[in-house]
Every structure is written in C-alpha cells, then in structure tokens.
Design an enzyme around this catalytic site. Structure first.
Site, PDB file in Angstrom:
ATOM      1  N   CYS A  51       7.678 -37.854  -8.051  1.00  0.00           N
ATOM      2  CA  CYS A  51       6.306 -38.338  -8.158  1.00  0.00           C
ATOM      3  C   CYS A  51       5.534 -38.170  -6.857  1.00  0.00           C
ATOM      4  O   CYS A  51       4.458 -38.700  -6.694  1.00  0.00           O
ATOM      5  CB  CYS A  51       6.290 -39.796  -8.598  1.00  0.00           C
ATOM      6  SG  CYS A  51       7.061 -40.907  -7.427  1.00  0.00           S
ATOM      7  N   SER A  63      13.191 -41.634  -9.368  1.00  0.00           N
ATOM      8  CA  SER A  63      12.018 -40.795  -9.165  1.00  0.00           C
ATOM      9  C   SER A  63      11.944 -40.477  -7.677  1.00  0.00           C
ATOM     10  O   SER A  63      11.912 -41.389  -6.840  1.00  0.00           O
ATOM     11  CB  SER A  63      10.759 -41.519  -9.636  1.00  0.00           C
ATOM     12  OG  SER A  63       9.635 -40.717  -9.383  1.00  0.00           O
ATOM     13  N   TYR A  68      11.464 -34.237 -15.240  1.00  0.00           N
ATOM     14  CA  TYR A  68      10.011 -34.100 -15.202  1.00  0.00           C
ATOM     15  C   TYR A  68       9.501 -34.074 -13.767  1.00  0.00           C
ATOM     16  O   TYR A  68      10.193 -34.479 -12.838  1.00  0.00           O
ATOM     17  CB  TYR A  68       9.334 -35.238 -15.979  1.00  0.00           C
ATOM     18  CG  TYR A  68       9.436 -36.590 -15.300  1.00  0.00           C
ATOM     19  CD1 TYR A  68       8.501 -36.970 -14.329  1.00  0.00           C
ATOM     20  CD2 TYR A  68      10.458 -37.485 -15.605  1.00  0.00           C
ATOM     21  CE1 TYR A  68       8.611 -38.201 -13.686  1.00  0.00           C
ATOM     22  CE2 TYR A  68      10.566 -38.709 -14.973  1.00  0.00           C
ATOM     23  CZ  TYR A  68       9.633 -39.065 -14.010  1.00  0.00           C
ATOM     24  OH  TYR A  68       9.737 -40.263 -13.371  1.00  0.00           O
ATOM     25  N   LYS A 106       0.831  -1.199   0.000  1.00  0.00           N
ATOM     26  CA  LYS A 106       0.000   0.000   0.000  1.00  0.00           C
ATOM     27  C   LYS A 106       0.867   1.251   0.000  1.00  0.00           C
ATOM     28  O   LYS A 106       0.647   2.177  -0.789  1.00  0.00           O
ATOM     29  CB  LYS A 106      -0.917  -0.033   1.228  1.00  0.00           C
ATOM     30  CG  LYS A 106      -2.121   0.859   1.121  1.00  0.00           C
ATOM     31  CD  LYS A 106      -2.966   0.782   2.400  1.00  0.00           C
ATOM     32  CE  LYS A 106      -3.757  -0.505   2.485  1.00  0.00           C
ATOM     33  NZ  LYS A 106      -4.356  -0.710   3.820  1.00  0.00           N
ATOM     34  N   MET A 114      -5.670  -6.692   8.679  1.00  0.00           N
ATOM     35  CA  MET A 114      -5.279  -5.711   9.682  1.00  0.00           C
ATOM     36  C   MET A 114      -6.092  -4.450   9.500  1.00  0.00           C
ATOM     37  O   MET A 114      -6.354  -4.028   8.386  1.00  0.00           O
ATOM     38  CB  MET A 114      -3.793  -5.440   9.580  1.00  0.00           C
ATOM     39  CG  MET A 114      -3.040  -6.532  10.325  1.00  0.00           C
ATOM     40  SD  MET A 114      -1.311  -6.572   9.977  1.00  0.00           S
ATOM     41  CE  MET A 114      -1.325  -7.249   8.376  1.00  0.00           C
ATOM     42  N   ARG A 171      -3.744  -1.246  -6.468  1.00  0.00           N
ATOM     43  CA  ARG A 171      -2.951  -2.481  -6.408  1.00  0.00           C
ATOM     44  C   ARG A 171      -3.392  -3.364  -7.560  1.00  0.00           C
ATOM     45  O   ARG A 171      -4.477  -3.151  -8.128  1.00  0.00           O
ATOM     46  CB  ARG A 171      -3.163  -3.195  -5.076  1.00  0.00           C
ATOM     47  CG  ARG A 171      -4.592  -3.642  -4.871  1.00  0.00           C
ATOM     48  CD  ARG A 171      -4.762  -4.351  -3.545  1.00  0.00           C
ATOM     49  NE  ARG A 171      -6.187  -4.437  -3.234  1.00  0.00           N
ATOM     50  CZ  ARG A 171      -6.687  -4.558  -2.028  1.00  0.00           C
ATOM     51  NH1 ARG A 171      -5.900  -4.585  -0.978  1.00  0.00           N
ATOM     52  NH2 ARG A 171      -7.982  -4.654  -1.838  1.00  0.00           N
ATOM     53  N   HIS A 226     -16.644  -8.922   2.037  1.00  0.00           N
ATOM     54  CA  HIS A 226     -15.559  -9.787   2.492  1.00  0.00           C
ATOM     55  C   HIS A 226     -15.674 -11.189   1.888  1.00  0.00           C
ATOM     56  O   HIS A 226     -14.722 -11.723   1.324  1.00  0.00           O
ATOM     57  CB  HIS A 226     -15.577  -9.863   4.021  1.00  0.00           C
ATOM     58  CG  HIS A 226     -14.501 -10.723   4.612  1.00  0.00           C
ATOM     59  ND1 HIS A 226     -14.688 -12.072   4.881  1.00  0.00           N
ATOM     60  CD2 HIS A 226     -13.229 -10.452   4.942  1.00  0.00           C
ATOM     61  CE1 HIS A 226     -13.568 -12.568   5.373  1.00  0.00           C
ATOM     62  NE2 HIS A 226     -12.665 -11.617   5.425  1.00  0.00           N
ATOM     63  N   ARG A 264      -3.085   3.265   8.521  1.00  0.00           N
ATOM     64  CA  ARG A 264      -3.409   2.123   7.665  1.00  0.00           C
ATOM     65  C   ARG A 264      -2.257   1.132   7.616  1.00  0.00           C
ATOM     66  O   ARG A 264      -1.126   1.514   7.341  1.00  0.00           O
ATOM     67  CB  ARG A 264      -3.679   2.600   6.231  1.00  0.00           C
ATOM     68  CG  ARG A 264      -4.467   3.866   6.134  1.00  0.00           C
ATOM     69  CD  ARG A 264      -4.517   4.394   4.712  1.00  0.00           C
ATOM     70  NE  ARG A 264      -5.244   3.519   3.808  1.00  0.00           N
ATOM     71  CZ  ARG A 264      -5.307   3.712   2.503  1.00  0.00           C
ATOM     72  NH1 ARG A 264      -4.671   4.730   1.940  1.00  0.00           N
ATOM     73  NH2 ARG A 264      -5.993   2.890   1.738  1.00  0.00           N
ATOM     74  N   GLY A 310      -8.358  -7.327   4.666  1.00  0.00           N
ATOM     75  CA  GLY A 310      -9.144  -7.441   5.883  1.00  0.00           C
ATOM     76  C   GLY A 310      -8.404  -8.005   7.073  1.00  0.00           C
ATOM     77  O   GLY A 310      -8.969  -8.231   8.133  1.00  0.00           O
TER      78      GLY A 310
HETATM   79  P1  ADP Z   1      -7.771  -2.123   3.714  1.00  0.00           P
HETATM   80  O1  ADP Z   1      -6.360  -2.520   3.538  1.00  0.00           O
HETATM   81  O2  ADP Z   1      -8.553  -3.016   4.601  1.00  0.00           O
HETATM   82  O3  ADP Z   1      -8.435  -1.834   2.387  1.00  0.00           O
HETATM   83  P2  ADP Z   1      -7.381   0.692   3.992  1.00  0.00           P
HETATM   84  O4  ADP Z   1      -6.234   1.182   4.762  1.00  0.00           O
HETATM   85  O5  ADP Z   1      -7.228   0.707   2.531  1.00  0.00           O
HETATM   86  O6  ADP Z   1      -7.748  -0.735   4.508  1.00  0.00           O
HETATM   87  O7  ADP Z   1      -8.576   1.579   4.421  1.00  0.00           O
HETATM   88  C1  ADP Z   1      -9.870   1.231   4.744  1.00  0.00           C
HETATM   89  C2  ADP Z   1     -10.838   2.216   4.113  1.00  0.00           C
HETATM   90  O8  ADP Z   1     -10.582   3.546   4.578  1.00  0.00           O
HETATM   91  C3  ADP Z   1     -10.710   2.290   2.613  1.00  0.00           C
HETATM   92  O9  ADP Z   1     -12.000   2.435   2.061  1.00  0.00           O
HETATM   93  C4  ADP Z   1      -9.882   3.517   2.387  1.00  0.00           C
HETATM   94  O10 ADP Z   1     -10.138   4.086   1.132  1.00  0.00           O
HETATM   95  C5  ADP Z   1     -10.342   4.419   3.521  1.00  0.00           C
HETATM   96  N1  ADP Z   1      -9.292   5.374   3.884  1.00  0.00           N
HETATM   97  C6  ADP Z   1      -8.055   5.063   4.294  1.00  0.00           C
HETATM   98  N2  ADP Z   1      -7.333   6.182   4.510  1.00  0.00           N
HETATM   99  C7  ADP Z   1      -8.140   7.217   4.234  1.00  0.00           C
HETATM  100  C8  ADP Z   1      -7.951   8.631   4.254  1.00  0.00           C
HETATM  101  N3  ADP Z   1      -6.794   9.158   4.576  1.00  0.00           N
HETATM  102  N4  ADP Z   1      -8.992   9.391   3.905  1.00  0.00           N
HETATM  103  C9  ADP Z   1     -10.173   8.825   3.540  1.00  0.00           C
HETATM  104  N5  ADP Z   1     -10.409   7.519   3.513  1.00  0.00           N
HETATM  105  C10 ADP Z   1      -9.402   6.702   3.845  1.00  0.00           C
HETATM  106 MG    MG Z   2      -7.818  -0.654   1.055  1.00  0.00          MG
END
Ligand code: ADP
Ligand code: MG
Ligand code: MG
Length: 874
Positions: free
Chosen positions: A831, A764, A851, A22, A103, A336, A455, A92, A101
């Site tokens: 194998c 093998s 193989y 990220k 962390m 991503r 999710h 984040r 989901g």
């Molecule tokens: P995940 O990895 O679970 O997607 P994120 O860190 O991407 O978690 O964030 C969770 C949500 O919060 C996402 O919808 C993201 O766009 C939003 N978000 C994160 N940082 C900000 C920010 N600085 N301003 C507005 N929304 C944010």
């Molecule tokens: Mg995200």
C-alpha cells in the site's frame, strides 16, 4: 580481440543493446534493401571502454574505426579528405533508448578549406559547398569544441542583415563564404588555434565528443527522469552524407506513419526543400505538410509512402521516419517506433489488433503505463471553456489542459515548483534540452516559435504534459519576463493563464477542469489488461469521494484507508486535539466518545461506496504531535476550549515533541500506550460494518495494525481489537466476519514475518516506511543528500522512487516466504506509493503478492503494469 565496429550491413534490429537504437535500425533497414546511406556503428561497448580507459579511445578501437572507414570509402567510391571526390560523413549518437535531442549530431564532417573548394567544383554548386561548410563548422564547434552555437547564429544573422536576406536560403555563395570566413575567425578567437583541417582528427574528436555527451548534465537529468541506467553508454554512427541542401530539387523531412497526437492512420509529417538536418524541427523556416511532397516530387513521395508502409508492417508499430531527398533521390536516415500521446498510443494499440498486425498481448506491451497518467487527469470544464475567450492561438502540440502561473525561465519554473507552487506554466520562445527540468516541473508549456515537431512539442508529448507551441500571436520577452497577448495585454511572471493542448488555445486566468473518463478505446484496452493480469489492484482512499474515483478507474477494493486523514477537516480537528492533549484516561475516553460517531459515519460512507469490495482500514498511525496547533491563534482557541491556559497547553505540546518522529511514538505504539484509541476505532469500524450489512451488503472489514516489529506487540493490539469487536458483534446479535492484519514496514517485521503471521491474517507492505528504514534515509531530508550522491554518481536517481529490489525487495521476499510458511493462505498486498509505479508493480507480481494498492489516479497504470508483468514473465 573484441569487435567494436560494425558495418550497417553486418548488424540488425536485434542488436539494439550493442548498436544503439539508431544503429540497429539503420542496419535493419540496410538489410531490408532500403535506400540508406552507407556507414558503420561504433558500439556502446566502445563507449564503456572509452570511460574505462579514462576517457580515451584505445588504439584497438581507433584501428577498427579506420578499417571500417576504409571499407566504406571503397563501397561508396569516395575518399576522406580527397578534394577531387571527397567523402563526407555524419557522426550521429544513438543510445539503446531514444534520448531525443540529448546528444548532438555533426553533419558534413570531412570538409576543410581545400575540400570545400573541391566539392564546389565537383558539384558545380559553390553555394551548396559553402552552405555545408558553414553548417559543419558551427556543429563541430558547438558539439566538439564547446563554442556556443548562439555566437555563430549572431554572425549568420549579421550577414543576412547586411545582405538583405530574410531566410538562410536567400544567402548567396559569396555570402556563405563570408559566413565561413567569420566563423573561422570566431573559432580561432575562442579556441586560440585554427579550425582543424585534417578529417581524421575531425572524426576522432567527433567520436570522442559523442561519447563525452553521454555524461553531459542534460543527458544525466534526462536519464534520471526516464530510468535509463548510466552504464548503457551510447553508440556512434558514422554515415555517408546525403545532401538535402543541393537546391530546390533537394530537401529533408520527418514523418510519422500515423498521427502521433490522435493515432489516426494517416501519414503525418513536415519537410523543407533546400535544407539539411535539423532545419525542419529547428523552426527556422515554416515547413510544408508532407502531402505537399506529392506535388513537388510525386515519384519520391510514392516511394516514401511505400517505404513507410513496409517499415510499419516490419516493426508492427507506428514508425517515426527521417528522410532526405538529394537531387530528387530519396534516402531514409532513421526509423524508430514513434513517440505518441497516450491517446494515440491507445488508439494505435487497438487499431493494430483490429488490423491483424498485433495480438492483444503485443498491443498491451505497446503502451507505457506511466503515459496513461495524462488521460487520467482533468480537462477543461466545457461550459467554462465556452465562456472563456482565447487571448492567443498556437499549435495543439500536446493534448491536455493546464492552468497555472507563468514563468519564463526553466529554472524559475523549477524554483517555483520546489517552493510549493503546484501549478506552473512555462512560457518560452522555444525550448531546448537545457529546459528539460523546467518542462518537467510545469503543468503546461507555451512556446512562441517552432512547429509540431519542435523540441517543445516532442518532449511535452513524451512527458504527457500539455503544450501549445509556435504561438506567434504573443510577443515573449524572456529576459524581462513578460509576454503580450494578441490584444496587447501584458502578462508578467506569476500571472495565471490556461492552455488547451488539444486546440492550441491560450486563455487568461484559471479555467476550472473536469475529471477524466474511461471510455472507447481506453476502456477496450483496459479490458484486455484485466483479462490478462492476475494481480489485483486496489486503491488508497480515505473518503467516499476517493473511493468513487477509485471504482471509476477500476479499483477492486481499498488497500489502505488512513483513518487520521479523516481528522484534518476543520470541524473535527478540535475534537481530535482534545483527545491528544488529554492527560488522563477518563479525559481521553470522553474526547474519543466525541470522535466515535464521526469516525463510524466515515466508515459507513466508505463501505457503502465500495459495495462489498474489500476495505482495509489502518489504525491511527502518525505521531500525535503532527495534529497539534502550531500558531498562536490555534493554540489559544484550543486552550479556551479545554479551559486551560495557553501556557499550560504549550507545555503539553512541548512534551509531545520528539527528536525523530519517524521512529517515534506512532503506529501501533499509540495503541499500546492508549488502548482506548484502538478500542474506539475498532468500535467505529465494526458498528459501521454491521449497519451497512443490515442494508444488504456483505462487508468484511480488514483492520490493519501499523508499524509493528514484534509478535508480542501484534498480539497485544490484536487482543484489544478482537475483544472489542467480538463484544459488539455479540451484543448486536449478528454474524460479521472481519480480519486483523499488519503492515510490514519495519525491517524487523519482515525478517520475523513467520512469527508475525501467527497472529496476522494479512500483510500489507508499507514500502514508504520500509524503504526509509531499510536505507536509514528520511524522505524529508533526502533531497540535499541525494544531490551530492548524484554528483559523485553513487546514485543515478532517487533510490526510493521505486521498490529497491536488491534491498527492500529482499526483505519483502523474506516476509512473503515467512508469512506463507506459517499461514499458506495469507493475503499479501502493498500500500505504499510504489503500488502505482510500473516496475514496482511488476516486482510485486513476481514475488507473488495478491494485490497492489495505489492512489486512485494510478489504478489504471497499475492495472496495465500488472498485465504487462504477466506477458513479460511468459
Ligand atoms: P537526432 O537523434 O537528434 O534525431 P540524428 O543523428 O538523427 O539526430 O540527426 C540529426 C539530423 O541530421 C536529422 O535530421 C538527420 O536526418 C540528419 N542526418 C543525419 N545523418 C545524415 C546524413 N548522413 N545525411 C544527411 N542527413 C543526415
Ligand atoms: Mg534523428
Ligand atoms: Mg507507514
């Protein structure tokens, strides 16, 4: 002094290991000049340091965080904790590999009782300020302080009900103030102290919580399922907040640049106005289709379309984007490479080559071999499906067909699976990260709530598991473990249902399935893999049916035919048992004579099916007692057949019992004790080959001796084989080539491979046994032991699931070297089950095997992994 903190403008995409996925992409997008809220990343190294320092953040790291914060405040022109112009941030997590989901993110950090008032005044929007505050209190309490989210949800629901508000957006500023008040009371009740008001304390606690979350139980399970090492750590991103909850000119959303289910080149996503963060994926309101944004805010929509295109071209891959619109202005919060179904992955890969965006080699690397699995399994039989009528319809969230017994709790699904239930369907209102293990155990997943980006949908697509999501036509009662379909019929735990993840239909009962086919883009793509790879791929197949499947999936031969599997069939087991309990050579030979025609017939079938491709046949391998009858009725039947008393038979059975059968009387040891067994099997193989070759084929049978550890034993058994084979060939007056080789599955055989190769024409690697014997760990007993090893982190995942390159791999290398030194052209293969595991396949390529052989359904996976091995080693 090490650098533990990077401003977004200091990083780029190549720094993924340090900044996490990220963070690296936020930095890259910043560099591209895209509208990314400003911020900085605390590195994965800081996370490792945190653990090395006994779960504390060192002064050095803390100082660097505050320094970056000060710089960011400067750029943004707002100050942390300043009520007149407050700076708020999100905290984040972001590891090297995406862990959806796993962390949790905290939004609106920096709010306090005074700051919220200031924010209200500054924006003249009290509702927005308190909406942000209540969100922050809940997230901070949940993620950092471990006060359960549901307790806050209960308060929110209560206030909604008291005020007749249906949706969150119906709540007024005063309602939200009430929510905040009650949240703070709850917090104090739960924790014994007030909600922290100092933003610096909030920040450091949040950073620590992200670091801590790297090691929470669900993250550990996720890593185990996805091969992510525990020592990578996670980065933390601290970023200026932008607000999607400022009113109807604001919003937030997610979008893929192509359809993640089909690969179709068309923007695919959802958004919600007046919403923040996870509202879209949490399913609290029904989101809008991304196209609708064009009506609400055409300028922002056009800009978004353009950015999506830029990013796709920049990363040369389908992107998964998060965005927020604050008062009409667009911000990009994440990009991503998008997770996609196997079908979409293949279509995108082939399209990218056609569009000139990727070379074949690049395209080959874009598909995870393991993902192909979902395309290789059956789908519903079309005729049966036409006759079935759905009992409900939900969203087609992850394609495929599943039929199974319903379970309503993840743990129940896991339990059922572990106790031998092969087909399990998990039915939940909605899923969360706690359900991961249950989802993994299930053939299919059905949820009552949530959209295409919920999710359940995202995780199921990642796992290649069929999923129908958001099926609100059924009423689910998780606690009492039942659901009611749209016709009012009730289904309880253990009832059968079928799910079609491609249409969203849910059916009652079991619907038969049909086998997968490799056509269209799948075939094109696999063709590219075949052009590139040098490692051959064979299949483990014991029957003509397996062989047919293997050929259909592109196998180039059979690497392992287990002759014993041919004897489990009802009409044969008796003949085989007679052979086992024979007490004299004469008796045994007589019994073997009865088996010979069946075995010869099997081999003829197999050779015919394989049309001249190589076939390796392993002589009888397992401990004999595995075939003996266990229950009274079977024992009586056999005794009668043998004309002995049941008690006599029981004595014989008892005498065959071994304390440690894995290291017992099995493999070539059987041939040493009972040469007549090896003679019969050789005869069956050679006669079958002669018969088939008479019909115009050129079969060169490869006869394989299992479980060898000593050259004299190899020679002893080989002599039996050669003597028998040559006599038959001479008698038949034909010419027939055959080979004799050995399994390498006892460490001693690997160490002495140079000697063994004086007799063996091929090796093998039986990596199942080789792994067990190298670790001295029996697979049958490993489960309980491993649980303890995971707990204290000696192992993070089952060390026997792939080739252990350090230990087992070292033995393999020694054997390859030894074998080649003696016999430069020795044929080398594997194998064991590892032959279908992608990283193990790569390893086999690296050490120079000819193989790999794996189950027919894994053949395409191995083909792709073998091609990737070539590209990666360049
Ligand atoms: P995940 O990895 O679970 O997607 P994120 O860190 O991407 O978690 O964030 C969770 C949500 O919060 C996402 O919808 C993201 O766009 C939003 N978000 C994160 N940082 C900000 C920010 N600085 N301003 C507005 N929304 C944010
Ligand atoms: Mg995200
Ligand atoms: Mg073995």
């Amino acid at each position: 002094m090490s650098k533990f903190v990077y401003l977004f403008k200091e990083g780029n995409a190549s720094m993924r290991n340090l900044l996490g996925g990220k963070g690296a992409n936020l930095a890259e997008m910043t560099g591209l000049g895209l509208p990314v809220p400003r911020g900085f990343t605390v590195t994965t190294e800081a996370c490792i340091q945190y653990y090395n320092d006994g779960q504390t953040i060192s002064k050095e790291i803390e100082d660097q965080i505050y320094e970056a914060l000060a710089k960011t405040e400067e750029i943004v022109g707002k100050r942390f904790g300043d009520p007149s112009n407050p700076f708020l941030v999100s905290v984040r997590s972001g590891a090297r590999a995406s862990m959806p989901g796993m962390m949790d993110t905290i939004l609106n950090l920096g709010l306090s009782d005074t700051v919220v008032e200031g924010l209200a005044k500054l924006t003249s929007n009290e509702r927005f300020a308190y909406d942000s505050y209540r969100r922050f209190i809940q997230m901070f309490s949940d993620v950092v302080m471990e006060v359960e989210k549901t307790k806050f949800d209960a308060i929110l629901d209560a206030v909604k009900e008291e005020n007749g508000a249906k949706l969150d957006t119906d709540l007024t500023a005063d309602n939200l103030k009430e929510v905040v008040k009650r949240y703070k009371v709850l917090y104090k009740e739960e924790k014994g102290f007030d909600f922290p008001q100092d933003p610096r304390i909030q920040l450091m606690e949040a950073v620590k919580a992200v670091f801590r979350s790297w090691d929470n139980p669900r993250a550990i399970v996720y890593r185990r399922l996805n091969d992510i090492p525990g020592d990578w750590g996670t980065a933390v991103n601290i970023q200026e907040m932008v607000y999607g909850n400022m009113g109807d000119d604001s919003g937030t959303g997610v979008a893929f640049t192509r359809n993640p289910s089909t690969g179709e080149k068309k923007l695919y996503g959802e958004f919600l106005m007046n919403a923040q963060g996870e509202d879209v994926v949490a399913g609290i309101r029904t989101p809008n289709h991304i196209d609708k944004m064009n009506e609400i805010n055409p300028a922002a929509y056009q800009q978004f379309v353009q950015i999506a295109d830029t990013l796709e071209k920049h990363y040369k891959d389908m992107q998964d984007l998060e965005f927020t619109i604050e008062k009409g202005k667009l911000f990009i919060l994440q990009t991503r490479n998008g997770k996609r179904t196997a079908n979409a992955a293949l279509n995108v890969a082939v399209d990218l080559v056609a569009e000139g965006m990727a070379t074949k080699e690049e395209a080959i690397l874009k598909v995870d071999p393991k993902q192909l699995d979902s395309l290789l399994h059956p789908s519903f039989d079309g005729e049966a499906l036409k006759k079935a009528s759905p009992i409900a319809k939900g969203l087609p969230a992850s394609p495929g067909a599943a039929t199974g017994k319903v379970f309503f709790k993840a743990e129940d699904a896991v339990k059922a699976r572990n106790s031998g239930e092969k087909k399990v369907v998990l039915v939940r209102l909605e899923t969360s990260a706690e359900d991961i293990e249950g989802m993994d155990a299930a053939e299919g997943i059905l949820t009552g709530r949530g959209g295409m980006t919920s999710h359940a949908a995202v995780v199921a697509r990642g796992m290649g598991t069929c999923c129908v999501a958001g099926c609100n036509e059924i009423k689910i009662n998780e606690d009492e473990k039942y659901f009611i379909d749209r016709n009012g019929k009730k289904y309880v735990e253990g009832d059968w249902i079928s799910l079609d993840g491609s249409t969203g239909n849910v059916y009652s009962g079991q619907i038969p399935t049909v086998d997968a086919e490799m056509t269209g883009n799948f075939a094109t793509f696999m063709g590219w893999a075949d052009e590139i790879r040098t490692l051959k791929v064979r299949a483990n197949a014991d029957s003509p049916r397996d062989a047919r499947q293997a050929l259909a999936f592109g196998a180039e031969g059979i690497g392992l035919c287990r002759t014993e599997h041919m004897f489990f069939e009802a009409d044969r087991i008796l003949a085989f048992r007679k052979m086992i309990v024979s007490e004299t050579v004469e008796q045994r030979k007589k019994a073997l004579e009865g088996i010979l025609p069946m075995q010869r017939n099997d081999f003829e079938g197999l050779f015919t099916e394989m049309k001249g491709h190589p076939v390796t046949i392993r002589l009888l391998d397992p401990p004999l007692h595995e075939f003996l009858p266990q229950d009274e009725a079977d024992i009586n039947a056999l005794a009668k057949e043998l004309k002995i008393s049941s008690d006599e038979l029981k004595t014989i059975i008892k005498s065959l019992h071994e304390l440690n059968p894995m290291m017992g009387h099995r493999g070539c040891r059987l041939a040493v004790s009972y040469p007549e067994i090896a003679e019969m099997q050789t005869r069956a193989i050679i006669e079958a080959a002669i018969n088939v070759n008479k019909k115009g084929m050129t079969v060169v049978p490869e006869i394989m001796i299992p479980l060898v550890c000593e050259i004299k034993e190899v020679k002893f058994v080989k002599d039996i084989i050669v003597r028998t084979a040559d006599a038959i060939i001479a008698e038949a007056g034909v010419k027939l080539d055959y080979m004799v080789g050995t399994m390498i599955e006892i460490p001693r055989a690997a160490l002495l491979a140079d000697e063994i190769a004086t007799e063996a024409e091929f090796f093998s690697f039986g990596t199942n046994d080789l792994t067990q014997m190298t670790y001295g760990l029996s697979r049958d007993d490993a489960g309980r032991i491993l649980d303890d090893y995971y707990r204290v982190k000696i192992f993070e995942s089952d060390p026997t699931a792939k080739i252990d390159q350090a230990g087992v791999g070292k033995l393999m290398k020694i054997a390859v070297e030894g074998g080649k030194a003696t016999r430069p052209n020795i044929k080398l293969g594997i194998c064991g089950e590892h032959g279908g595991d992608p990283t193990s396949v790569e390893f086999c390529h690296e050490i120079g095997l000819n193989y790999v052989s794996c189950s027919p359904f894994r053949v395409p996976i191995a083909r792709l992994a073998a091609a990737q091995a070539v590209i990666k080693s360049k």
